[in-house]
Design a protein around this motif. Structure first.
Motif, PDB file in Angstrom:
ATOM      1  N   MET A   1       0.997  -1.298   0.027  1.00 27.56           N
ATOM      2  CA  MET A   1      -0.120   0.021   0.086  1.00 27.56           C
ATOM      3  C   MET A   1       0.964   1.166   0.033  1.00 27.56           C
ATOM      4  SD  MET A   1      -3.148   0.979   0.020  1.00 27.56           S
ATOM      5  CE  MET A   1      -3.950  -0.479   0.817  1.00 27.56           C
ATOM      6  N   ASN A   2       0.751   2.124  -0.925  1.00 29.04           N
ATOM      7  CA  ASN A   2       1.448   3.297  -1.164  1.00 29.04           C
ATOM      8  C   ASN A   2       1.124   4.356   0.162  1.00 29.04           C
ATOM      9  OD1 ASN A   2       2.840   2.577  -3.488  1.00 29.04           O
ATOM     10  ND2 ASN A   2       1.510   3.216  -4.789  1.00 29.04           N
ATOM     11  N   SER A   3       1.940   5.024   0.525  1.00 33.00           N
ATOM     12  CA  SER A   3       1.778   6.187   1.544  1.00 33.00           C
ATOM     13  C   SER A   3       0.693   7.229   0.978  1.00 33.00           C
ATOM     14  CB  SER A   3       3.131   6.860   2.029  1.00 33.00           C
ATOM     15  OG  SER A   3       3.705   7.380   1.104  1.00 33.00           O
ATOM     16  N   LEU A   4      -0.229   7.759   1.660  1.00 31.74           N
ATOM     17  CA  LEU A   4      -1.269   8.618   1.391  1.00 31.74           C
ATOM     18  C   LEU A   4      -0.410   9.988   0.910  1.00 31.74           C
ATOM     19  CD1 LEU A   4      -3.975   8.855   0.929  1.00 31.74           C
ATOM     20  CD2 LEU A   4      -4.369   9.844   3.090  1.00 31.74           C
ATOM     21  N   ILE A  34     -20.136  18.351 -10.197  1.00 33.72           N
ATOM     22  CA  ILE A  34     -21.055  17.705  -9.329  1.00 33.72           C
ATOM     23  C   ILE A  34     -20.420  16.325  -8.849  1.00 33.72           C
ATOM     24  CG2 ILE A  34     -22.807  18.292 -10.954  1.00 33.72           C
ATOM     25  CD1 ILE A  34     -22.561  15.597 -12.807  1.00 33.72           C
ATOM     26  N   PHE A  35     -19.022  16.241  -8.881  1.00 35.32           N
ATOM     27  CA  PHE A  35     -18.338  15.076  -8.453  1.00 35.32           C
ATOM     28  C   PHE A  35     -17.618  15.301  -7.211  1.00 35.32           C
ATOM     29  CE2 PHE A  35     -18.444  14.821 -13.185  1.00 35.32           C
ATOM     30  CZ  PHE A  35     -19.048  13.517 -13.095  1.00 35.32           C
ATOM     31  N   ILE A  36     -17.465  14.448  -6.271  1.00 33.11           N
ATOM     32  CA  ILE A  36     -16.707  14.313  -5.236  1.00 33.11           C
ATOM     33  C   ILE A  36     -15.669  13.134  -5.324  1.00 33.11           C
ATOM     34  CG2 ILE A  36     -16.807  13.983  -2.629  1.00 33.11           C
ATOM     35  CD1 ILE A  36     -19.661  14.994  -2.650  1.00 33.11           C
ATOM     36  N   LYS A  37     -14.556  13.531  -4.875  1.00 32.64           N
ATOM     37  CA  LYS A  37     -13.474  12.723  -4.980  1.00 32.64           C
ATOM     38  C   LYS A  37     -13.249  11.971  -3.384  1.00 32.64           C
ATOM     39  CE  LYS A  37     -10.276  14.928  -8.232  1.00 32.64           C
ATOM     40  NZ  LYS A  37      -8.921  15.228  -8.427  1.00 32.64           N
ATOM     41  N   CYS A  38     -12.914  10.986  -3.521  1.00 32.39           N
ATOM     42  CA  CYS A  38     -13.079  10.031  -2.148  1.00 32.39           C
ATOM     43  C   CYS A  38     -12.014   9.173  -2.030  1.00 32.39           C
ATOM     44  CB  CYS A  38     -14.516   9.416  -1.801  1.00 32.39           C
ATOM     45  SG  CYS A  38     -14.916   8.075  -2.716  1.00 32.39           S
ATOM     46  N   LEU A  39     -11.754   8.529  -0.955  1.00 36.89           N
ATOM     47  CA  LEU A  39     -10.931   7.529  -0.436  1.00 36.89           C
ATOM     48  C   LEU A  39     -11.816   6.320  -0.121  1.00 36.89           C
ATOM     49  CD1 LEU A  39      -8.306   9.356   2.051  1.00 36.89           C
ATOM     50  CD2 LEU A  39      -7.918   8.841  -0.633  1.00 36.89           C
ATOM     51  N   PHE A  40     -11.481   5.090  -0.407  1.00 41.45           N
ATOM     52  CA  PHE A  40     -12.341   4.013  -0.184  1.00 41.45           C
ATOM     53  C   PHE A  40     -11.512   2.724   0.195  1.00 41.45           C
ATOM     54  CE2 PHE A  40     -10.784   3.918  -4.460  1.00 41.45           C
ATOM     55  CZ  PHE A  40     -10.709   2.657  -4.853  1.00 41.45           C
ATOM     56  N   CYS A  41     -12.154   1.905   0.555  1.00 43.51           N
ATOM     57  CA  CYS A  41     -11.385   0.449   0.883  1.00 43.51           C
ATOM     58  C   CYS A  41     -12.580  -0.702   0.073  1.00 43.51           C
ATOM     59  CB  CYS A  41     -11.343   0.441   2.162  1.00 43.51           C
ATOM     60  SG  CYS A  41     -12.809   0.117   3.075  1.00 43.51           S
ATOM     61  N   SER A  42     -11.933  -1.843   0.106  1.00 44.86           N
ATOM     62  CA  SER A  42     -12.648  -2.923  -0.499  1.00 44.86           C
ATOM     63  C   SER A  42     -13.996  -3.011   0.252  1.00 44.86           C
ATOM     64  CB  SER A  42     -11.813  -4.210  -0.264  1.00 44.86           C
ATOM     65  OG  SER A  42     -11.523  -4.538   1.159  1.00 44.86           O
ATOM     66  N   GLU A  43     -14.237  -2.599   1.475  1.00 42.91           N
ATOM     67  CA  GLU A  43     -15.487  -2.833   2.273  1.00 42.91           C
ATOM     68  C   GLU A  43     -16.270  -1.694   2.024  1.00 42.91           C
ATOM     69  OE1 GLU A  43     -15.290  -4.693   6.025  1.00 42.91           O
ATOM     70  OE2 GLU A  43     -13.075  -5.399   5.555  1.00 42.91           O
ATOM     71  N   THR A  57     -10.823   7.838  -5.785  1.00 43.55           N
ATOM     72  CA  THR A  57      -9.435   8.176  -5.816  1.00 43.55           C
ATOM     73  C   THR A  57      -8.357   7.351  -5.791  1.00 43.55           C
ATOM     74  OG1 THR A  57     -10.039  10.662  -5.487  1.00 43.55           O
ATOM     75  CG2 THR A  57      -7.723  10.236  -5.457  1.00 43.55           C
ATOM     76  N   LYS A  58      -8.534   6.979  -4.431  1.00 44.98           N
ATOM     77  CA  LYS A  58      -7.471   6.064  -3.859  1.00 44.98           C
ATOM     78  C   LYS A  58      -7.818   4.964  -2.829  1.00 44.98           C
ATOM     79  CE  LYS A  58      -2.608   6.132  -2.743  1.00 44.98           C
ATOM     80  NZ  LYS A  58      -1.343   7.077  -2.728  1.00 44.98           N
ATOM     81  N   GLU A  59      -7.565   3.752  -3.148  1.00 47.23           N
ATOM     82  CA  GLU A  59      -7.998   2.799  -2.265  1.00 47.23           C
ATOM     83  C   GLU A  59      -7.143   2.648  -0.887  1.00 47.23           C
ATOM     84  OE1 GLU A  59      -9.394  -1.992  -2.017  1.00 47.23           O
ATOM     85  OE2 GLU A  59      -8.414  -1.092  -3.715  1.00 47.23           O
ATOM     86  N   LEU A  60      -7.642   2.468   0.179  1.00 48.02           N
ATOM     87  CA  LEU A  60      -6.873   2.223   1.580  1.00 48.02           C
ATOM     88  C   LEU A  60      -7.394   0.835   2.280  1.00 48.02           C
ATOM     89  CD1 LEU A  60      -6.863   5.924   3.113  1.00 48.02           C
ATOM     90  CD2 LEU A  60      -5.061   4.674   1.662  1.00 48.02           C
ATOM     91  N   THR A  61      -6.915   0.587   3.355  1.00 48.41           N
ATOM     92  CA  THR A  61      -7.402  -0.299   4.220  1.00 48.41           C
ATOM     93  C   THR A  61      -8.575   0.014   4.810  1.00 48.41           C
ATOM     94  OG1 THR A  61      -6.079  -0.065   6.004  1.00 48.41           O
ATOM     95  CG2 THR A  61      -5.105  -1.428   4.363  1.00 48.41           C
ATOM     96  N   LYS A  62      -9.522  -0.513   5.399  1.00 51.77           N
ATOM     97  CA  LYS A  62     -10.340  -0.338   6.520  1.00 51.77           C
ATOM     98  C   LYS A  62      -9.904   0.441   7.659  1.00 51.77           C
ATOM     99  CE  LYS A  62     -14.177  -2.269   9.190  1.00 51.77           C
ATOM    100  NZ  LYS A  62     -14.834  -3.734   9.728  1.00 51.77           N
TER     101      LYS A  62
END
Length: 448
Positions: A1-4, A34-43, A57-62
């Protein structure tokens, strides 16, 4: 996982219902039309935001998502102060002073050993080292770094115009009438500067030896060590294994009015009451060699050598311990047996070594499983699953038989096997069985 490496705009995040974000495992970053950038995870669950157009935008862990959504009141406050420090020219000094004060207080509350302020492309990252592990806590606009750097250099009485050369300084901070000392190192990088602030907390290092996590057998050995009048005691382990804390704790237990104690350190970071501490400074010709050459003229009872680096420092340690002094020192080796090999590599006098060497302590620090969440991740452990550390160790007592084998430099391993010498791995396994740490953690630190 790359650093944020994205700025977290907490003034924007706070516009949403935080509980809803936590349930959905989504961190909104910014709005673009009309768009919102967000961080997300697999869950992540997007059903609560089906009326919005989310750009993942970028996947992190839960655990990372939950961590960045925790402590929102403080995060929002810090973000506002950071923004004001950059934008408000009239009150910039007040804002950055308040920002830094809040940052330091938070670091102290979280038991941080080092604060890393790092310039990256477009952002400045603030990482805390807690229990030996670095973790990103806050991310701001890169323009904050110059303001923050100037303020820190001013605190350290350094030249604030110098940002292209490494600098070292220090400052002090009072919290609830308790004084904390800090050591600062700056280093120019391609995007600005890397600033590392070491938190020097005497209370955290000057612990009673029973607080460090040694098992009962080890504590008995350490009690016997503290009763010695002469001899050499070595402590070994990699950087960050708690050697200094153990040495200081042992010294604390024998620091009495009738004992003259002298230490030779590089550098002296923690001040010990009634102990004469000497800081090595090669520029002033206060080298290990020069200090050790003159130290016996000071009539010490106990000598602590920060590190045995070469044959010269080893020879002086052996001579001092032979002439009625108790000598403590650290040396780089991975185990008690390897320490003996290291001593032989330094061409030590085997006869002196067999006469003077009393104990070898080899240790590591393992992360303790968080007892609040049992490794699931919670606010207490900053969603890491671990909270605080304890010591695992092997302590080798040099008895008469082992002393004779050291003199011959033969048969040490076979003898240790015959007496069922308890290794550091075996000590670690007991901690795993007791639910204190994990198998992976034991092997991680032992193989470091």
């Amino acid at each position: 996982m790359n650093s944020l490496d994205l700025e977290l705009n907490y003034e924007f995040i706070s516009k949403f219902h935080i509980q809803e974000l936590q349930n959905s495992l989504i961190v909104p970053l910014s709005k673009e039309g009309i768009f919102i950038k967000c961080l997300f995870c697999s869950e992540s669950n997007y059903s609560s935001f089906n009326t919005l157009n989310l750009i993942r935008t970028k996947e992190l862990t839960k655990e990372q998502i939950l961590f960045f959504l925790s402590d929102m009141e403080f995060r929002t406050k810090l973000y506002s102060l950071a923004s004001a420090s950059i934008l408000d020219k009239n009150s910039k000094q007040n804002h950055i002073e308040s920002f830094f004060k809040n940052l330091i207080e938070k670091a102290i509350a979280l038991r941080v050993s080092d604060i890393h302020l790092e310039s990256m492309e477009g952002v400045v990252s603030i990482r805390f080292r807690i229990d030996g592990k670095l973790k990103v806590f806050y991310i701001f606009q890169n323009s904050l770094q110059r303001v923050l750097s100037s303020y820190i250099k001013m605190l350290c009485r350094l030249d604030i115009t110098q940002n292209r050369v490494p600098l070292d300084g220090s400052f002090s901070f009072y919290l609830d009438e308790k004084k904390f000392d800090f050591r600062v190192s700056t280093l120019p990088t391609i995007y600005g500067e890397s600033i590392v602030i070491r938190v020097l907390d005497n209370q955290s290092i000057l612990k009673d030896i029973r607080e460090l996590g040694f098992n009962q057998e080890h504590l008995k050995n350490i009690e016997d060590i503290q009763k010695l009048n002469s001899g050499l005691v070595l402590i070994t382990g990699p950087t960050g294994s708690g050697k200094s804390t153990t040495l200081y704790s042992i010294i604390k237990g024998i620091n009495k009015e009738d004992k003259k104690i002298i230490t030779v350190e590089d550098p002296v970071e923690y001040k010990l009451r009634q102990v004469q501490q000497v800081e090595v400074n090669d520029e002033l010709n206060i080298s290990f060699k020069e200090v050790l050459k003159n130290i016996l003229r000071q009539d010490p009872d106990i000598i602590l050598i920060g590190e045995i680096r070469d044959k010269n420092s080893l020879d002086i340690a052996l001579q001092a311990s032979l002439t009625g002094h108790l000598v403590f020192a650290s040396i780089h080796a991975n185990s008690a047996v390897e320490t003996l090999s290291r001593l032989f590599e330094l061409n030590s006098d085997k006869y002196l070594l067999s006469l003077t060497l009393k104990y070898i302590i080899s240790q590591r620090l393992v992360l303790n499983i968080c007892q609040t969440c049992k490794k699931q991740g919670c606010k207490i452990c900053n969603y890491s699953g671990f909270y605080k550390r304890s010591c695992i160790a092997e302590i080798l007592k040099i008895d008469e038989e082992l002393s004779s084998l050291i003199l011959k430099n033969d048969g040490v391993s076979a003898y240790l096997k015959s007496i069922e010498f308890k290794t550091i791995v075996e000590d670690g396994m007991k901690r795993v069985d007791s639910g204190i740490t994990t198998l992976e953690e034991v092997y991680r630190v032992v193989n470091a």
